[in-house]
Design a protein around this motif. Structure first.
Motif, mmCIF file in Angstrom:
data_model
loop_
_atom_site.group_PDB
_atom_site.id
_atom_site.type_symbol
_atom_site.label_atom_id
_atom_site.label_comp_id
_atom_site.label_asym_id
_atom_site.label_seq_id
_atom_site.Cartn_x
_atom_site.Cartn_y
_atom_site.Cartn_z
ATOM 1 N N SER A 82 0.801 -1.228 0.000
ATOM 2 C CA SER A 82 0.000 0.000 0.000
ATOM 3 C C SER A 82 0.831 1.274 0.000
ATOM 4 N N ALA A 85 2.494 1.700 -3.400
ATOM 5 C CA ALA A 85 1.513 2.059 -4.416
ATOM 6 C C ALA A 85 1.003 3.481 -4.220
ATOM 7 N N ALA A 86 0.842 3.903 -2.960
ATOM 8 C CA ALA A 86 0.373 5.264 -2.682
ATOM 9 C C ALA A 86 1.376 6.294 -3.182
ATOM 10 N N THR A 89 1.239 6.361 -6.991
ATOM 11 C CA THR A 89 -0.018 6.977 -7.432
ATOM 12 C C THR A 89 0.041 8.495 -7.294
ATOM 13 N N ALA A 152 -1.559 -3.055 -2.201
ATOM 14 C CA ALA A 152 -1.248 -2.158 -3.324
ATOM 15 C C ALA A 152 -2.527 -1.562 -3.902
ATOM 16 N N ALA A 153 -3.561 -2.379 -4.035
ATOM 17 C CA ALA A 153 -4.838 -1.870 -4.542
ATOM 18 C C ALA A 153 -5.413 -0.813 -3.611
ATOM 19 N N VAL A 156 -3.621 2.562 -4.052
ATOM 20 C CA VAL A 156 -4.089 3.348 -5.204
ATOM 21 C C VAL A 156 -5.437 3.983 -4.908
ATOM 22 N N SER A 159 -5.397 6.671 -2.028
ATOM 23 C CA SER A 159 -4.687 7.893 -2.426
ATOM 24 C C SER A 159 -5.538 8.790 -3.312
ATOM 25 N N ILE A 160 -6.411 8.185 -4.106
ATOM 26 C CA ILE A 160 -7.242 8.962 -5.035
ATOM 27 C C ILE A 160 -8.582 9.347 -4.422
#
Length: 259
Positions: A82, A85-86, A89, A152-153, A156, A159-160
């Motif tokens: 996470s 990925a953040a 992203t 990881a999902a 993303v 973060s959005i």
């Protein structure tokens, strides 16, 4: 010197009460509330809510850590996916331009979809949990890989949209670790949300998507709300609260998707 905005504080109190009663609703309610009620730009609402979540969940993590309810190995495995990925992203978000109207629309659309998924996870969580209890656990190596991928999902999505680390996180952890007590799953999910939301929130701060005045006003209301609701939580029917919260999330999610 900043003046506390009573409307933000009242909103923070209301969300704090819901979080204290259900354990869910921080990002799921605060971000759409800021967008729809106060007309805050989606990127600023997400960035501010991420730091809001990091600060409020730090207190919960400290309490659960003191009571030894947290499985730190799972926290580390989730964070492996996470946090990385953040960061990636947010790099692309900074390049895309947080103030771009198309980006704002994308954030609102993703937020709406995440709210609908969160509502579904609340409605069907018990059925999913009962289904998984009757099946074998994944092999350790496979479960490790799936946990990293799920982290990881989350990196993303959070973060959005700032949504996903709560209800969705708990639901998936229940599926991956069916033998782990629910209290430890909830505590582990809260603990993992702290580094994720902190990294994502700092990233949005660097980009310029954090309103510190709004953040302070929200915290002034939310902290008393969480404390008050936590006191009364055992007396409130959990099923009723879950249905009411899911209904609100569906309505708000549809509005954001169709906006």
């Amino acid at each position: 010197m900043w003046a506390i905005d009573p409307l933000y504080s009242l909103s923070g109190f209301a969300v704090g009460v819901i979080v204290g009663l259900t354990g869910v609703g921080g990002g799921s309610l605060m971000t759409p509330l800021l967008i729809l009620l106060f007309n805050i730009h989606p990127a600023t609402a997400v960035g501010t809510d991420l730091l809001y979540a990091a600060l409020t969940k730090s207190a919960g993590t400290a309490m659960h850590g003191f009571n030894r309810n947290i499985d730190w190995s799972i926290v580390g495995t989730l964070a492996l996916g996470s946090v990385t990925a953040a960061a990636i992203t947010l790099y692309f978000v900074s390049k895309a331009g947080g103030s771009d109207p198309a980006f704002a629309h994308t954030v609102s659309l993703l937020l709406g979809v995440m709210l609908l998924l969160t509502a579904l996870s609340l409605i069907f969580r018990r059925r999913l949990f009962g289904f998984v209890r009757n099946h074998r656990e994944l092999p350790p190596r496979v479960r490790f890989a799936v946990t990293v991928a799920f982290g990881a999902a989350l990196g993303v999505l959070v973060s959005i949209s700032s949504v996903g680390a709560g209800a969705l996180g708990v639901t998936v952890l229940m599926l991956l670790y069916p033998r782990l007590p629910v209290m430890r799953i909830v505590a582990t999910d809260i603990a993992h949300a702290v580094p994720l939301t902190l990294v994502a929130g700092i990233g949005h701060w660097i980009i310029g998507n954090v309103d510190w005045h709004m953040l302070a006003s929200l915290l002034v209301g939310s902290i008393p709300g969480i404390l008050l609701a936590s006191f009364f939580a055992p007396k409130v029917p959990e099923r009723l609260l879950r249905i009411l919260l899911a209904t609100v999330l569906v309505l708000v999610g549809i509005k954001l998707v169709l906006a």
